[in-house]
Motif scaffolding. Structure first.
Motif, PDB file in Angstrom:
ATOM      1  N   GLN A  22      39.526  40.365  37.893  1.00 14.18           N
ATOM      2  CA  GLN A  22      38.453  40.811  37.017  1.00 14.18           C
ATOM      3  C   GLN A  22      38.098  39.736  35.988  1.00 14.18           C
ATOM      4  OE1 GLN A  22      36.824  43.240  37.829  1.00 14.18           O
ATOM      5  NE2 GLN A  22      38.109  44.780  38.848  1.00 14.18           N
ATOM      6  N   LYS A  38      40.714  59.299  26.829  1.00 16.37           N
ATOM      7  CA  LYS A  38      40.850  60.024  28.096  1.00 16.37           C
ATOM      8  C   LYS A  38      40.026  59.291  29.156  1.00 16.37           C
ATOM      9  CE  LYS A  38      42.768  64.004  26.493  1.00 16.37           C
ATOM     10  NZ  LYS A  38      43.636  63.229  25.583  1.00 16.37           N
ATOM     11  N   CYS A  42      35.491  57.150  29.152  1.00 17.31           N
ATOM     12  CA  CYS A  42      34.844  55.957  29.719  1.00 17.31           C
ATOM     13  C   CYS A  42      34.152  56.256  31.049  1.00 17.31           C
ATOM     14  CB  CYS A  42      35.871  54.842  29.910  1.00 17.31           C
ATOM     15  SG  CYS A  42      36.420  54.130  28.332  1.00 17.31           S
ATOM     16  N   TYR A  93      37.411  50.433  44.573  1.00  9.88           N
ATOM     17  CA  TYR A  93      37.332  51.466  45.607  1.00  9.88           C
ATOM     18  C   TYR A  93      35.926  51.515  46.199  1.00  9.88           C
ATOM     19  CZ  TYR A  93      41.804  53.228  43.957  1.00  9.88           C
ATOM     20  OH  TYR A  93      43.131  53.345  43.610  1.00  9.88           O
TER      21      TYR A  93
HETATM   22  C1  HEC Z   1      38.250  52.305  27.547  1.00 12.52           C
HETATM   23  C2  HEC Z   1      37.580  52.690  28.762  1.00 12.52           C
HETATM   24  C3  HEC Z   1      38.390  53.179  29.960  1.00 12.52           C
HETATM   25  C4  HEC Z   1      39.291  54.224  30.027  1.00 12.52           C
HETATM   26  C5  HEC Z   1      39.783  55.118  28.889  1.00 12.52           C
HETATM   27  C6  HEC Z   1      39.662  54.347  31.417  1.00 12.52           C
HETATM   28  N1  HEC Z   1      39.022  53.393  32.157  1.00 12.52           N
HETATM   29 FE1  HEC Z   1      39.119  53.139  34.171  1.00 12.52          FE
HETATM   30  N2  HEC Z   1      37.937  51.490  34.046  1.00 12.52           N
HETATM   31  C7  HEC Z   1      37.395  50.984  32.890  1.00 12.52           C
HETATM   32  C8  HEC Z   1      36.745  49.708  33.163  1.00 12.52           C
HETATM   33  C9  HEC Z   1      36.048  48.815  32.157  1.00 12.52           C
HETATM   34  C10 HEC Z   1      36.910  49.479  34.547  1.00 12.52           C
HETATM   35  C11 HEC Z   1      36.446  48.224  35.343  1.00 12.52           C
HETATM   36  C12 HEC Z   1      37.549  47.186  35.325  1.00 12.52           C
HETATM   37  C13 HEC Z   1      38.682  47.487  36.266  1.00 12.52           C
HETATM   38  O1  HEC Z   1      38.440  47.715  37.448  1.00 12.52           O
HETATM   39  O2  HEC Z   1      39.839  47.502  35.798  1.00 12.52           O
HETATM   40  C14 HEC Z   1      37.651  50.611  35.072  1.00 12.52           C
HETATM   41  C15 HEC Z   1      37.991  50.790  36.411  1.00 12.52           C
HETATM   42  C16 HEC Z   1      38.604  51.924  36.917  1.00 12.52           C
HETATM   43  C17 HEC Z   1      38.792  52.199  38.322  1.00 12.52           C
HETATM   44  C18 HEC Z   1      38.361  51.304  39.460  1.00 12.52           C
HETATM   45  C19 HEC Z   1      36.949  51.648  39.907  1.00 12.52           C
HETATM   46  C20 HEC Z   1      36.450  50.780  41.016  1.00 12.52           C
HETATM   47  O3  HEC Z   1      36.278  51.271  42.141  1.00 12.52           O
HETATM   48  O4  HEC Z   1      36.228  49.588  40.786  1.00 12.52           O
HETATM   49  C21 HEC Z   1      39.458  53.380  38.416  1.00 12.52           C
HETATM   50  C22 HEC Z   1      39.885  54.085  39.682  1.00 12.52           C
HETATM   51  C23 HEC Z   1      39.687  53.846  37.063  1.00 12.52           C
HETATM   52  N3  HEC Z   1      39.151  52.948  36.180  1.00 12.52           N
HETATM   53  C24 HEC Z   1      40.361  55.008  36.759  1.00 12.52           C
HETATM   54  C25 HEC Z   1      40.678  55.419  35.472  1.00 12.52           C
HETATM   55  C26 HEC Z   1      41.504  56.556  35.163  1.00 12.52           C
HETATM   56  C27 HEC Z   1      42.153  57.470  36.196  1.00 12.52           C
HETATM   57  C28 HEC Z   1      41.574  56.645  33.800  1.00 12.52           C
HETATM   58  C29 HEC Z   1      42.382  57.620  32.960  1.00 12.52           C
HETATM   59  C30 HEC Z   1      43.809  57.726  33.314  1.00 12.52           C
HETATM   60  C31 HEC Z   1      40.779  55.550  33.258  1.00 12.52           C
HETATM   61  N4  HEC Z   1      40.275  54.830  34.308  1.00 12.52           N
HETATM   62  C32 HEC Z   1      40.542  55.305  31.908  1.00 12.52           C
HETATM   63  C33 HEC Z   1      37.423  51.586  31.649  1.00 12.52           C
HETATM   64  C34 HEC Z   1      38.230  52.658  31.302  1.00 12.52           C
END
Ligand code: HEC
Ligand code: HEC
Ligand code: HEC
Ligand code: HEC
Ligand code: HEC
Length: 157
Positions: A22, A38, A42, A93
């Motif tokens: 990333q 939670k 986001c 995904y």
């Molecule tokens: C502060 C914001 C934030 C929170 C809170 C957060 N996410 Fe994320 N999430 C992101 C961002 C930004 C990305 C893109 C970067 C990455 O893939 O890591 C992402 C990516 C993902 C992806 C990958 C999606 C894809 O297909 O590329 C998944 C699955 C996901 N989050 C699940 C979760 C789950 C389950 C939780 C709670 C347990 C959670 N996230 C909480 C910001 C957040």
């Protein structure tokens, strides 16, 4: 019946997904365990609509205009924000377009399927990785166990 079985065999042999690199080392763990956000703070439509969605950079800057501005990853974030662009996240995904898969988050949330069942231990993850493999076999197995539909049209356009 026989057709189902053959298709099941054909698609369970899937290629393992490559680890996603990333542009910013976004720590899920910090935001969940320390900032106490939670998932749906986001991924705002993960409980209601088809797509969960990934937050835009404006959401990040609500906090990071002031928080941790001295950190290298936050300097990168601020530079992208200043340029008026979005963060070019690499998707983790998803399915080939040719497979014409229709996935909907809303119905799974209504049936209380936990995010972790399909995405693994995100509260302790840094950036998202394909921790859980999805293919036609894994979808159909759970659908049959839960009396959810296994009609082709449930999951395909
Ligand atoms: C502060 C914001 C934030 C929170 C809170 C957060 N996410 Fe994320 N999430 C992101 C961002 C930004 C990305 C893109 C970067 C990455 O893939 O890591 C992402 C990516 C993902 C992806 C990958 C999606 C894809 O297909 O590329 C998944 C699955 C996901 N989050 C699940 C979760 C789950 C389950 C939780 C709670 C347990 C959670 N996230 C909480 C910001 C957040
Ligand atoms: C039944 C399995 C399942 C459950 C439960 C589930 N997801 Fe997903 N999620 C998927 C699949 C499959 C994709 C890829 C869908 C696609 O690209 O068509 C996905 C994609 C995503 C994405 C990528 C962005 C987007 O718009 O789709 C994020 C973020 C995400 N999920 C977060 C979550 C969060 C947060 C939860 C819990 C509230 C959750 N998911 C529950 C299977 C699931
Ligand atoms: C509700 C406020 C909030 C939001 C929204 C938020 N963050 Fe954070 N973030 C924090 C806090 C607090 C920390 C921990 C700072 C510390 O350890 O000093 C943090 C830490 C980080 C770090 C680690 C910095 C380091 O190197 O220690 C990164 C990278 C980051 N956030 C990126 C993002 C991105 C990208 C988004 C948008 C998808 C985002 N954050 C959304 C509050 C937030
Ligand atoms: C952990 C169990 C589980 C997994 C894994 C799972 N599902 Fe589901 N799915 C369900 C349940 C339960 C429902 C709700 C059925 C209902 O509403 O009666 C559902 C509903 C759906 C719906 C909505 C159907 C409608 O009536 O609109 C779609 C589309 C769907 N799933 C596609 C998929 C796809 C594609 C996959 C694989 C990527 C998948 N599901 C994986 C349990 C699962
Ligand atoms: C519960 C959800 C679900 C149901 C029901 C389902 N599929 Fe699928 N199917 C998928 C998913 C998800 C993929 C993508 C698998 C992958 O990328 O590894 C897929 C892939 C396929 C592919 C491969 C397409 C390609 O180009 O790679 C074919 C063909 C297919 N399905 C046909 C069917 C037929 C025919 C039925 C009805 C007998 C059916 N599917 C029922 C979820 C489902």
């Amino acid at each position: 019946m026989k057709l189902h079985f053959l298709l099941f065999l054909a698609v369970t042999v899937s290629v393992p997904a490559v680890r996603a690199e990333q542009p910013i080392l976004f720590p899920h763990s910090t935001h969940i365990n320390k900032v106490h956000l939670k998932c749906i703070d986001c991924h705002i439509s993960a409980d209601t609509r088809d797509a969960a969605t990934i937050p835009g950079i404006r959401k990040c800057m609500l906090c990071h205009a002031k928080v941790a501005t001295d950190k290298p990853e936050i300097k990168k974030l601020a530079a992208i924000a200043a340029s008026g662009r979005e963060i070019p996240w690499q998707r983790v995904y998803g399915f080939e377009k040719a497979a014409a898969v229709k996935f909907r988050h809303g119905p799974h949330a209504r049936h209380k399927v936990p995010c972790a069942t399909c995405h693994g231990d995100m509260p302790n993850a840094i950036t998202a990785q394909p921790l859980v493999k999805h293919n036609m076999g894994t979808c159909i197995t759970c659908h049959r166990q839960n009396n959810a539909s296994d009609d082709c049209a449930t999951c395909h356009y």
